[in-house]
Scaffold this active site. Structure first.
Site, PDB file in Angstrom:
ATOM      1  N   TYR A 124     171.089  37.347 103.945  1.00  0.00           N
ATOM      2  CA  TYR A 124     172.156  37.310 103.190  1.00  0.00           C
ATOM      3  C   TYR A 124     172.183  39.097 103.039  1.00  0.00           C
ATOM      4  O   TYR A 124     172.955  39.596 102.730  1.00  0.00           O
ATOM      5  CB  TYR A 124     171.689  37.635 101.624  1.00  0.00           C
ATOM      6  CG  TYR A 124     172.730  35.997 101.497  1.00  0.00           C
ATOM      7  CD1 TYR A 124     171.871  34.725 101.978  1.00  0.00           C
ATOM      8  CD2 TYR A 124     172.788  35.578  99.656  1.00  0.00           C
ATOM      9  CE1 TYR A 124     172.026  33.626 101.003  1.00  0.00           C
ATOM     10  CE2 TYR A 124     173.117  34.119  99.438  1.00  0.00           C
ATOM     11  CZ  TYR A 124     173.198  32.992 100.001  1.00  0.00           C
ATOM     12  OH  TYR A 124     173.413  32.280  99.795  1.00  0.00           O
ATOM     13  N   LYS A 176     158.926  28.506 102.387  1.00  0.00           N
ATOM     14  CA  LYS A 176     159.131  27.983 103.676  1.00  0.00           C
ATOM     15  C   LYS A 176     158.175  28.086 105.202  1.00  0.00           C
ATOM     16  O   LYS A 176     158.382  27.838 105.757  1.00  0.00           O
ATOM     17  CB  LYS A 176     160.473  27.352 104.237  1.00  0.00           C
ATOM     18  CG  LYS A 176     160.204  26.358 105.468  1.00  0.00           C
ATOM     19  CD  LYS A 176     161.225  25.021 104.656  1.00  0.00           C
ATOM     20  CE  LYS A 176     160.776  24.117 105.980  1.00  0.00           C
ATOM     21  NZ  LYS A 176     160.895  22.463 105.295  1.00  0.00           N
ATOM     22  N   ASP A 210     161.737  22.733 100.233  1.00  0.00           N
ATOM     23  CA  ASP A 210     162.499  20.564 100.096  1.00  0.00           C
ATOM     24  C   ASP A 210     161.473  20.477  99.704  1.00  0.00           C
ATOM     25  O   ASP A 210     162.502  19.769  98.248  1.00  0.00           O
ATOM     26  CB  ASP A 210     162.383  20.656 101.531  1.00  0.00           C
ATOM     27  CG  ASP A 210     161.141  20.298 102.730  1.00  0.00           C
ATOM     28  OD1 ASP A 210     160.179  21.694 102.107  1.00  0.00           O
ATOM     29  OD2 ASP A 210     160.856  20.588 103.405  1.00  0.00           O
ATOM     30  N   ASP A 234     169.454  30.518  95.571  1.00  0.00           N
ATOM     31  CA  ASP A 234     170.829  31.076  95.487  1.00  0.00           C
ATOM     32  C   ASP A 234     171.256  28.787  95.650  1.00  0.00           C
ATOM     33  O   ASP A 234     172.067  28.874  94.121  1.00  0.00           O
ATOM     34  CB  ASP A 234     171.860  31.630  97.034  1.00  0.00           C
ATOM     35  CG  ASP A 234     173.506  31.008  96.256  1.00  0.00           C
ATOM     36  OD1 ASP A 234     173.347  30.705  95.315  1.00  0.00           O
ATOM     37  OD2 ASP A 234     173.669  31.166  97.183  1.00  0.00           O
TER      38      ASP A 234
HETATM   39 MG    MG Z   1     175.526  30.473  93.798  1.00  0.00          MG
END
Ligand code: MG
Ligand code: NAI
Length: 338
Positions: A124, A176, A210, A234
């Site tokens: 981000y 990950k 995952d 998120d």
């Molecule tokens: Mg969101």
């Protein structure tokens, strides 16, 4: 409560409706905020010429405290997310998103977990570009994830300290690192380093993202506190909201060294905006987190109990929870419990 200055951004879409409901309830509970009202998002563009006007930034710099409705971000083209900019400008590095079963008889009982999401780094950071090849302006797209050791360490420390002070038993580091060996690897390594300082106080484990998503759906009761990077947090926090009946119930705090901004996890819900039917619970719970943050845990706890009683015992519910109360009716019902 002694009076306390705070910035207020009503937000876009359902923002003004749920903010009004939340303000009514806050006054009913005697929460004494001196609101400095400012603009952001689409409302900022329309009335102040910018999605993030300087006056809004100055206000948060001064008050260090903000309650914020959801802000619309255009998908694809258009201005960058104001939510992301605010988190970066004020270094709000820890996004705290609690999820707790409130409505009985849903798909799951006994969910009580907190996702702590790194809020300023990762994918981000805004290094997201398209490249022209020949006459195709978007022949190639590239995003870059940036993680720093200090950034990883500070959010992991926040998560373990949060667990300790809130009587939580375990922190799960979600990553990950099998594929993203550098970026996610650094996060996992940092998490494990911090975990050592809490040995015997807070247990720690780690999960690949995952698998974590599947485990959250299969057996959410096994989770306590989760700490993870920006994008994973998120996604997983919306997933977690779904476990307890939807986004209408999920609050969040964006915590930094110099400021804190409290908001709902959900967005501006353009599909139901202006109809007076949105569930204001998430923003009300965010306001309760804001009260905790300024040391008014008593009022925060009373507000949470009143919301729960209204939904569970009084069965006053908005449409997303299968009821027919309007936003304002729900707010009046909570205020009556003050
Ligand atoms: Mg969101
Ligand atoms: P959304 O969260 O606004 O809506 C998703 C679905 O949940 C919709 O069906 C909506 O009606 C429902 N919903 C959300 N909040 C609700 C509530 N309080 N009561 C009842 N139903 C509710 O997500 P979407 O549609 O992806 O995003 C809309 C806009 O919001 C976008 O511009 C997005 O960028 C922005 N957004 C802003 C956030 C923020 O300000 N922190 C966070 C997430 C999205």
């Amino acid at each position: 409560m002694s009076r306390r200055a705070a910035t207020l951004i009503r937000g876009d879409g359902i923002g003004p409706e749920i903010t009004e409901a939340t303000l009514d309830v806050l006054s009913a509970f005697g929460a004494a905020f001196d609101w400095d009202e400012q603009l952001g998002g689409m409302a900022g563009v329309e009335h102040a010429g910018s999605p993030l006007p300087n006056a809004t930034l100055d206000s948060i710099r001064r008050t260090k405290l903000c309650l914020k409705g959801p802000l619309t971000t255009p998908v694809g083209d258009g201005y960058r997310s104001v939510n992301v900019s605010l988190r970066q400008v004020f270094e709000l590095y820890a996004n705290v998103r609690p999820t707790k079963t409130m409505v009985p008889g849903g798909r799951y009982e006994g969910v009580d977990l907190v996702i702590i999401r790194e809020n300023t780094e990762g994918l981000y950071v805004g290094l997201d570009h398209v490249f022209r090849v020949g006459d195709d302006p978007k022949a190639l797209a590239q995003a870059m994830s940036v993680m720093t050791r200090e950034g990883c360490l500070r959010v992991c420390r926040y998560a373990f300290e949060y667990a300790k002070t809130h009587g939580r038993k375990k922190v799960t580091i979600v990553h990950k690192a099998n594929i993203l060996k550098a970026t996610s690897g650094l996060f996992l390594e940092s998490g494990r380093m911090v975990a050592k300082d809490y040995e015997g106080v807070v247990a720690a484990d780690d999960k690949i993202v995952d698998n974590c998503a599947m485990q959250l759906v299969l057996k959410p009761e096994q989770f306590d506190v989760l700490v993870t990077t920006n994008l994973f947090g998120d996604i997983l926090s919306d997933l977690a909201a779904g476990l307890i009946g939807g986004l209408g119930l999920a609050p969040g705090g964006n915590i930094g060294v110099h400021a804190a901004i409290f908001e709902a996890v959900h967005g501006s819900a353009p599909d139901i905006a202006g109809r007076g039917i949105a569930n204001p619970t998430a923003l009300m719970l965010a306001a309760a987190m804001m009260l905790d943050h300024v040391g008014e845990q008593d009022i925060g706890e009373r507000l949470r109990r009143a919301i729960e009683t209204t939904i569970v015992a009084d069965k006053t519910r908005t449409r997303d929870l299968g009821g027919n109360a309007s936003t304002a009716e729900f707010a009046r019902a909570v205020a009556r419990r003050a």
